[in-house]
Design a protein around this motif. Structure first.
Motif, PDB file in Angstrom:
ATOM      1  N   ARG A  69      -3.191  17.642  -6.227  1.00 51.05           N
ATOM      2  CA  ARG A  69      -4.540  17.149  -5.902  1.00 51.05           C
ATOM      3  C   ARG A  69      -4.545  16.441  -4.545  1.00 51.05           C
ATOM      4  NH1 ARG A  69      -6.574  11.972  -8.536  1.00 51.05           N
ATOM      5  NH2 ARG A  69      -7.939  11.323  -6.883  1.00 51.05           N
ATOM      6  N   TYR A  70      -3.551  15.579  -4.330  1.00 52.52           N
ATOM      7  CA  TYR A  70      -3.522  14.821  -3.080  1.00 52.52           C
ATOM      8  C   TYR A  70      -3.219  15.705  -1.872  1.00 52.52           C
ATOM      9  CZ  TYR A  70      -3.987  10.469  -5.664  1.00 52.52           C
ATOM     10  OH  TYR A  70      -4.465   9.454  -6.444  1.00 52.52           O
ATOM     11  N   ILE A  81       0.836  -1.211   0.000  1.00 56.22           N
ATOM     12  CA  ILE A  81       0.000   0.000   0.000  1.00 56.22           C
ATOM     13  C   ILE A  81       0.866   1.253   0.000  1.00 56.22           C
ATOM     14  CG2 ILE A  81      -1.531   1.405   1.456  1.00 56.22           C
ATOM     15  CD1 ILE A  81      -2.838  -1.245   2.334  1.00 56.22           C
ATOM     16  N   ILE A  82       1.865   1.271   0.845  1.00 52.12           N
ATOM     17  CA  ILE A  82       2.709   2.464   0.959  1.00 52.12           C
ATOM     18  C   ILE A  82       3.506   2.696  -0.320  1.00 52.12           C
ATOM     19  CG2 ILE A  82       4.688   3.450   2.187  1.00 52.12           C
ATOM     20  CD1 ILE A  82       3.465   2.087   4.768  1.00 52.12           C
ATOM     21  N   ILE A  83       4.123   1.643  -0.857  1.00 49.81           N
ATOM     22  CA  ILE A  83       4.933   1.792  -2.071  1.00 49.81           C
ATOM     23  C   ILE A  83       4.065   2.200  -3.262  1.00 49.81           C
ATOM     24  CG2 ILE A  83       6.357   0.551  -3.754  1.00 49.81           C
ATOM     25  CD1 ILE A  83       7.409  -1.099  -1.271  1.00 49.81           C
ATOM     26  N   SER A  84       2.955   1.486  -3.459  1.00 44.65           N
ATOM     27  CA  SER A  84       2.085   1.838  -4.590  1.00 44.65           C
ATOM     28  C   SER A  84       1.432   3.198  -4.369  1.00 44.65           C
ATOM     29  CB  SER A  84       1.024   0.759  -4.822  1.00 44.65           C
ATOM     30  OG  SER A  84       0.187   0.623  -3.677  1.00 44.65           O
ATOM     31  N   GLY A  85       1.143   3.518  -3.112  1.00 43.86           N
ATOM     32  CA  GLY A  85       0.565   4.825  -2.789  1.00 43.86           C
ATOM     33  C   GLY A  85       1.506   5.967  -3.123  1.00 43.86           C
ATOM     34  N   VAL A  86       2.788   5.771  -2.915  1.00 47.36           N
ATOM     35  CA  VAL A  86       3.771   6.800  -3.272  1.00 47.36           C
ATOM     36  C   VAL A  86       3.741   7.041  -4.781  1.00 47.36           C
ATOM     37  CG1 VAL A  86       6.260   7.288  -3.426  1.00 47.36           C
ATOM     38  CG2 VAL A  86       5.272   6.466  -1.273  1.00 47.36           C
ATOM     39  N   PHE A  87       3.675   5.955  -5.564  1.00 47.79           N
ATOM     40  CA  PHE A  87       3.607   6.100  -7.017  1.00 47.79           C
ATOM     41  C   PHE A  87       2.333   6.838  -7.436  1.00 47.79           C
ATOM     42  CE2 PHE A  87       6.543   2.364  -6.993  1.00 47.79           C
ATOM     43  CZ  PHE A  87       7.601   3.002  -7.615  1.00 47.79           C
ATOM     44  N   LEU A  88       1.205   6.483  -6.822  1.00 45.43           N
ATOM     45  CA  LEU A  88      -0.047   7.173  -7.137  1.00 45.43           C
ATOM     46  C   LEU A  88       0.016   8.640  -6.729  1.00 45.43           C
ATOM     47  CD1 LEU A  88      -2.562   4.384  -6.073  1.00 45.43           C
ATOM     48  CD2 LEU A  88      -2.174   5.238  -8.398  1.00 45.43           C
ATOM     49  N   PHE A  89       0.599   8.897  -5.571  1.00 42.74           N
ATOM     50  CA  PHE A  89       0.711  10.266  -5.063  1.00 42.74           C
ATOM     51  C   PHE A  89       1.475  11.157  -6.041  1.00 42.74           C
ATOM     52  CE2 PHE A  89       3.274  13.388  -2.728  1.00 42.74           C
ATOM     53  CZ  PHE A  89       2.266  14.149  -2.150  1.00 42.74           C
ATOM     54  N   PHE A  90       2.571  10.659  -6.577  1.00 40.72           N
ATOM     55  CA  PHE A  90       3.398  11.475  -7.459  1.00 40.72           C
ATOM     56  C   PHE A  90       2.784  11.693  -8.843  1.00 40.72           C
ATOM     57  CE2 PHE A  90       6.820  10.620  -4.362  1.00 40.72           C
ATOM     58  CZ  PHE A  90       7.112  11.950  -4.082  1.00 40.72           C
ATOM     59  N   GLU A  91       1.676  11.004  -9.142  1.00 39.42           N
ATOM     60  CA  GLU A  91       0.955  11.281 -10.377  1.00 39.42           C
ATOM     61  C   GLU A  91       0.280  12.652 -10.326  1.00 39.42           C
ATOM     62  OE1 GLU A  91      -1.945   8.353 -11.388  1.00 39.42           O
ATOM     63  OE2 GLU A  91      -0.441   6.837 -11.831  1.00 39.42           O
ATOM     64  N   ASN A  92      -0.135  13.047  -9.113  1.00 40.39           N
ATOM     65  CA  ASN A  92      -0.864  14.312  -8.987  1.00 40.39           C
ATOM     66  C   ASN A  92      -0.711  14.848  -7.565  1.00 40.39           C
ATOM     67  OD1 ASN A  92      -2.623  16.468  -9.126  1.00 40.39           O
ATOM     68  ND2 ASN A  92      -4.219  15.323 -10.205  1.00 40.39           N
ATOM     69  N   THR A  93       0.478  15.294  -7.247  1.00 41.56           N
ATOM     70  CA  THR A  93       0.779  15.730  -5.868  1.00 41.56           C
ATOM     71  C   THR A  93      -0.108  16.871  -5.407  1.00 41.56           C
ATOM     72  OG1 THR A  93       2.543  17.151  -6.686  1.00 41.56           O
ATOM     73  CG2 THR A  93       3.179  14.958  -5.926  1.00 41.56           C
ATOM     74  N   GLY A 133     -15.810   8.283  -3.811  1.00 39.39           N
ATOM     75  CA  GLY A 133     -15.321   9.306  -4.727  1.00 39.39           C
ATOM     76  C   GLY A 133     -14.924  10.549  -3.934  1.00 39.39           C
ATOM     77  N   ARG A 134     -14.970  11.657  -4.570  1.00 36.96           N
ATOM     78  CA  ARG A 134     -14.627  12.921  -3.911  1.00 36.96           C
ATOM     79  C   ARG A 134     -15.569  13.172  -2.739  1.00 36.96           C
ATOM     80  NH1 ARG A 134     -10.812  15.610  -6.700  1.00 36.96           N
ATOM     81  NH2 ARG A 134     -10.799  15.438  -8.956  1.00 36.96           N
ATOM     82  N   LEU A 135     -15.004  13.642  -1.652  1.00 37.58           N
ATOM     83  CA  LEU A 135     -15.794  13.987  -0.470  1.00 37.58           C
ATOM     84  C   LEU A 135     -15.719  15.489  -0.243  1.00 37.58           C
ATOM     85  CD1 LEU A 135     -14.736  11.172   2.032  1.00 37.58           C
ATOM     86  CD2 LEU A 135     -16.793  11.288   0.659  1.00 37.58           C
ATOM     87  N   THR A 136     -16.808  16.045   0.252  1.00 40.91           N
ATOM     88  CA  THR A 136     -16.830  17.480   0.534  1.00 40.91           C
ATOM     89  C   THR A 136     -16.562  17.778   2.001  1.00 40.91           C
ATOM     90  OG1 THR A 136     -19.227  17.408   0.842  1.00 40.91           O
ATOM     91  CG2 THR A 136     -18.420  17.961  -1.370  1.00 40.91           C
ATOM     92  N   SER A 180      -6.406  17.281  -0.654  1.00 39.31           N
ATOM     93  CA  SER A 180      -7.525  16.372  -0.434  1.00 39.31           C
ATOM     94  C   SER A 180      -7.621  15.978   1.035  1.00 39.31           C
ATOM     95  CB  SER A 180      -7.346  15.118  -1.296  1.00 39.31           C
ATOM     96  OG  SER A 180      -8.258  14.121  -0.913  1.00 39.31           O
ATOM     97  N   ALA A 181      -8.720  16.366   1.669  1.00 37.31           N
ATOM     98  CA  ALA A 181      -8.953  15.980   3.065  1.00 37.31           C
ATOM     99  C   ALA A 181      -9.072  14.457   3.182  1.00 37.31           C
ATOM    100  CB  ALA A 181     -10.219  16.658   3.589  1.00 37.31           C
ATOM    101  N   LYS A 182      -9.694  13.846   2.179  1.00 43.18           N
ATOM    102  CA  LYS A 182      -9.848  12.388   2.182  1.00 43.18           C
ATOM    103  C   LYS A 182      -8.483  11.702   2.150  1.00 43.18           C
ATOM    104  CE  LYS A 182     -10.963   9.583  -1.384  1.00 43.18           C
ATOM    105  NZ  LYS A 182     -11.726   8.914  -2.453  1.00 43.18           N
ATOM    106  N   PHE A 183      -7.594  12.191   1.295  1.00 43.81           N
ATOM    107  CA  PHE A 183      -6.259  11.616   1.203  1.00 43.81           C
ATOM    108  C   PHE A 183      -5.507  11.785   2.529  1.00 43.81           C
ATOM    109  CE2 PHE A 183      -1.704  12.268   0.432  1.00 43.81           C
ATOM    110  CZ  PHE A 183      -1.374  11.019  -0.071  1.00 43.81           C
ATOM    111  N   MET A 184      -5.572  12.964   3.111  1.00 48.90           N
ATOM    112  CA  MET A 184      -4.874  13.209   4.381  1.00 48.90           C
ATOM    113  C   MET A 184      -5.429  12.319   5.489  1.00 48.90           C
ATOM    114  SD  MET A 184      -2.451  15.159   3.835  1.00 48.90           S
ATOM    115  CE  MET A 184      -1.856  16.254   2.591  1.00 48.90           C
TER     116      MET A 184
END
Length: 177
Positions: free
Chosen positions: A77-78, A63-75, A141-144, A81-85
């Motif tokens: 946005r992340y 999760i952490i390794i793949s999450g880092v790759f996903l994070f760097f796709e769109n830093t 999905g996106r949360l408000t 993002s309250a949901k991401f945090m």
């Protein structure tokens, strides 16, 4: 072969990490509750709990390794993002709880074979609520909602689970006497 792109591979690995980690946590909890019926956790039961713990660690690592790759796709946005945090906070809690389980609870279980510690029950509650929360946040999905609103809901569920774990521990302890 368009589906074999950087993003899709990262998402599949991320999901594999969730399935592995959460599966190990749920299996460990079920093995634990099945094991304490006779007041003692056997060597074989401890071995299966260790395997579950290793699955949790493997899942968290993926999760952490793949999450880092996903994070760097769109830093940007992340970072916004309250949901991401909130998910990052929950993954940190899972990691700390996993370390406590692996380095504190497992040696005690192996040494004494006694699974009646209130802290062990609480650790299980933290695990289940945290894995479920991370999964739900990942699927939504996106949360408000703000970070504090999301974490507030998480803390409420955590407090309920901890109270239930302590009640279950007390019920189990009195039944085993």
């Amino acid at each position: 072969m368009d589906f074999l792109n950087y993003h899709n591979v990262s998402v599949v690995l991320h999901l594999l990490g969730v399935v592995t980690g959460m599966g190990g946590a749920v299996a460990s909890d079920l093995i634990f509750f099945s094991s304490i019926r006779d007041k003692k956790i056997s060597h074989d039961e401890t071995r299966f709990l260790r395997l579950g713990s290793k699955m949790v660690w493997a899942g968290l690592a993926i999760i952490i390794i793949s999450g880092v790759f996903l994070f760097f796709e769109n830093t940007e946005r992340y970072f916004n993002s309250a949901k991401f945090m909130a998910k990052m906070t929950i993954v940190a809690i899972l990691t700390i709880n996993g370390a406590v389980f692996h380095f504190v609870h497992m040696p005690r279980l192996h040494r004494y074979g006694d699974g009646r510690s209130a802290f062990l029950f609480v650790s299980g509650a933290v695990s289940i609520v945290s894995w479920t929360s991370a999964l739900v946040l990942g699927v939504l999905g996106r949360l408000t909602y703000t970070y504090f609103e999301i974490m507030g809901v998480y803390v409420v569920f955590l407090l309920i689970a901890v109270a239930c774990a302590i009640l279950l521990k007390n019920k189990t302890a009195s039944r085993l006497k």
